[in-house]
Design a protein around this motif. Structure first.
Motif, PDB file in Angstrom:
ATOM      1  N   UNK A   7      28.168  37.189  -4.205  1.00  7.73           N
ATOM      2  CA  UNK A   7      26.920  36.825  -3.814  1.00  7.73           C
ATOM      3  C   UNK A   7      26.958  35.223  -3.802  1.00  7.73           C
ATOM      4  N   UNK A   8      26.630  34.695  -2.602  1.00  5.93           N
ATOM      5  CA  UNK A   8      26.393  33.279  -2.601  1.00  5.93           C
ATOM      6  C   UNK A   8      25.014  32.831  -2.357  1.00  5.93           C
ATOM      7  N   UNK A  30      27.513  38.758   0.247  1.00  3.71           N
ATOM      8  CA  UNK A  30      25.977  38.694   0.480  1.00  3.71           C
ATOM      9  C   UNK A  30      25.694  37.356   0.504  1.00  3.71           C
ATOM     10  N   UNK A  31      25.072  36.824   1.327  1.00  7.46           N
ATOM     11  CA  UNK A  31      24.462  35.433   1.400  1.00  7.46           C
ATOM     12  C   UNK A  31      22.950  35.702   1.168  1.00  7.46           C
ATOM     13  N   UNK A 173      19.798  44.173  -5.585  1.00  6.42           N
ATOM     14  CA  UNK A 173      21.077  45.148  -5.935  1.00  6.42           C
ATOM     15  C   UNK A 173      22.237  44.541  -5.647  1.00  6.42           C
ATOM     16  N   UNK A 174      22.255  43.691  -4.761  1.00  6.99           N
ATOM     17  CA  UNK A 174      23.317  42.795  -4.495  1.00  6.99           C
ATOM     18  C   UNK A 174      23.634  41.928  -5.533  1.00  6.99           C
ATOM     19  N   UNK A 175      22.566  41.459  -6.256  1.00  3.80           N
ATOM     20  CA  UNK A 175      23.093  40.626  -7.440  1.00  3.80           C
ATOM     21  C   UNK A 175      23.660  41.750  -8.733  1.00  3.80           C
ATOM     22  N   UNK A 176      22.999  42.686  -8.679  1.00  4.83           N
ATOM     23  CA  UNK A 176      23.317  43.636  -9.766  1.00  4.83           C
ATOM     24  C   UNK A 176      24.880  44.141  -9.682  1.00  4.83           C
ATOM     25  N   UNK A 183      26.493  29.517  -6.745  1.00 10.93           N
ATOM     26  CA  UNK A 183      25.285  28.573  -6.455  1.00 10.93           C
ATOM     27  C   UNK A 183      25.963  27.340  -5.585  1.00 10.93           C
ATOM     28  N   UNK A 184      25.149  27.003  -4.389  1.00 11.21           N
ATOM     29  CA  UNK A 184      25.712  25.762  -3.676  1.00 11.21           C
ATOM     30  C   UNK A 184      26.857  26.276  -3.019  1.00 11.21           C
TER      31      UNK A 184
END
Length: 314
Positions: A7-8, A30-31, A173-176, A183-184
């Motif tokens: 995840x970005x 996932x952006x 959900x993607x973060x999970x 980050x960045x």
């Protein structure tokens, strides 16, 4: 074998550069993209159509797309001054049109993702219109993402209105599910932090078991991070998010040619000093590498080197 989930979180040019590199690796991307922009074509569409600004999302869609170069060029085409379309990019107009057709900005983004054969998911931080504000060190307030760097004063903190916009369920959900959260790189106060100011996003990031890394900018940004060291960037994030949650910081240790340093100095920017001792006191692993690519005028992160370093963290 299951692909790793990355995840970005961010916005602006830095995020797009990173994603061009990451999409060449066998990972699920996932952006999560800021929707705080209020300048240029994005700002005009936002004001006129009452939709989230499409610019950062457009750049990320293009970065992750797998289409003919001509299609990419068409999507990024900006109309010349001289008519009512002046300054608008075609991609922004298509996103606005798709939002109108589907009645929903994030749905419009997903439909265009299919058209552009995007590798991964592109999710706006929220489906709502948000306005970014800054409180400066002297107590004065500035409204609007594009106005914040113009104040000429040190930023104390940034905040958004409404205070608690709802993120998409898909984002949470993607973060999970993430194995790595990045980050960045990008403008600290106006590209990276606005995503974390959505309370549910920052809560999920803090709770996540994923390895979390911040990619530090190579140069300071006039009006935003003047004289900031690498540790100052981290402190600013923690000041907004209330608790330490990062595991590592990725920094450049490649020498910057004098001609580039001078050019940046003329614009009021200088190299971000990596104060390793402070970073380690904050509990961060400091990962340093040669990460630069030199175009004719500016320094850029080398998309492949950056991506390889991140993949190695998995």
């Amino acid at each position: 074998m299951k692909k790793a989930n990355i995840v970005v979180i961010g916005g602006g040019t830095g995020l797009s550069v990173l994603l061009r590199g990451l999409k060449t690796f066998p990972v699920d991307i996932t952006a999560i993209v800021t929707v705080a922009d209020d300048g240029g074509s994005s700002g005009r569409l936002r004001r006129e159509l009452k939709i989230p600004p499409p610019g950062d999302v457009r750049n990320v869609l293009v970065a992750l797309s797998e289409v003919e170069p001509l299609v990419e060029e068409l999507f990024q085409h900006r109309f010349e001054p001289g008519n009512s379309l002046s300054g608008h990019s075609l991609g922004n107009l298509l996103l606005a049109g798709m939002t109108s057709i589907t009645g929903d900005f994030s749905r419009g983004v997903q439909e265009l993702s299919r058209v552009l054969n995007v590798k991964g998911k592109v999710l706006p931080a929220t489906n709502q219109e948000v306005v970014l504000h800054a409180e400066l060190e002297d107590g004065s307030l500035v409204e609007g993402e594009s106005q914040i760097p113009l104040s000429g004063k040190k930023i104390k903190k940034v905040f958004i209105e409404p205070e608690k916009p709802a993120p998409l369920d898909e984002t949470l959900l993607a973060i999970e599910k993430a194995d790595l959260i990045v980050l960045g790189p990008g403008s600290l106060f106006t590209s990276v932090l606005p995503n974390l100011l959505v309370p549910e996003i920052s809560r999920k990031v803090k709770e996540s078991k994923a390895w979390k890394v911040y990619i530090c900018n190579v140069m300071t940004q006039p009006g935003e991070t003047d004289n900031f060291t690498a540790a100052d960037h981290i402190k600013a994030i923690y000041d907004h998010i209330d608790m330490p949650f990062l595991h590592a910081i990725l920094v450049n240790n490649q020498k910057i040619p004098f001609s580039y340093s001078q050019r940046y100095l003329e614009e009021g920017a200088k190299e971000v000093i990596v104060d390793e001792h402070r970073l380690k006191e904050m509990g961060l692993e400091v990962v340093a590498d040669n990460l630069l690519y030199f175009d004719n005028e500016y320094l850029r992160h080398d998309a492949l080197k950056l991506s390889q370093r991140l993949i190695s963290m998995l």
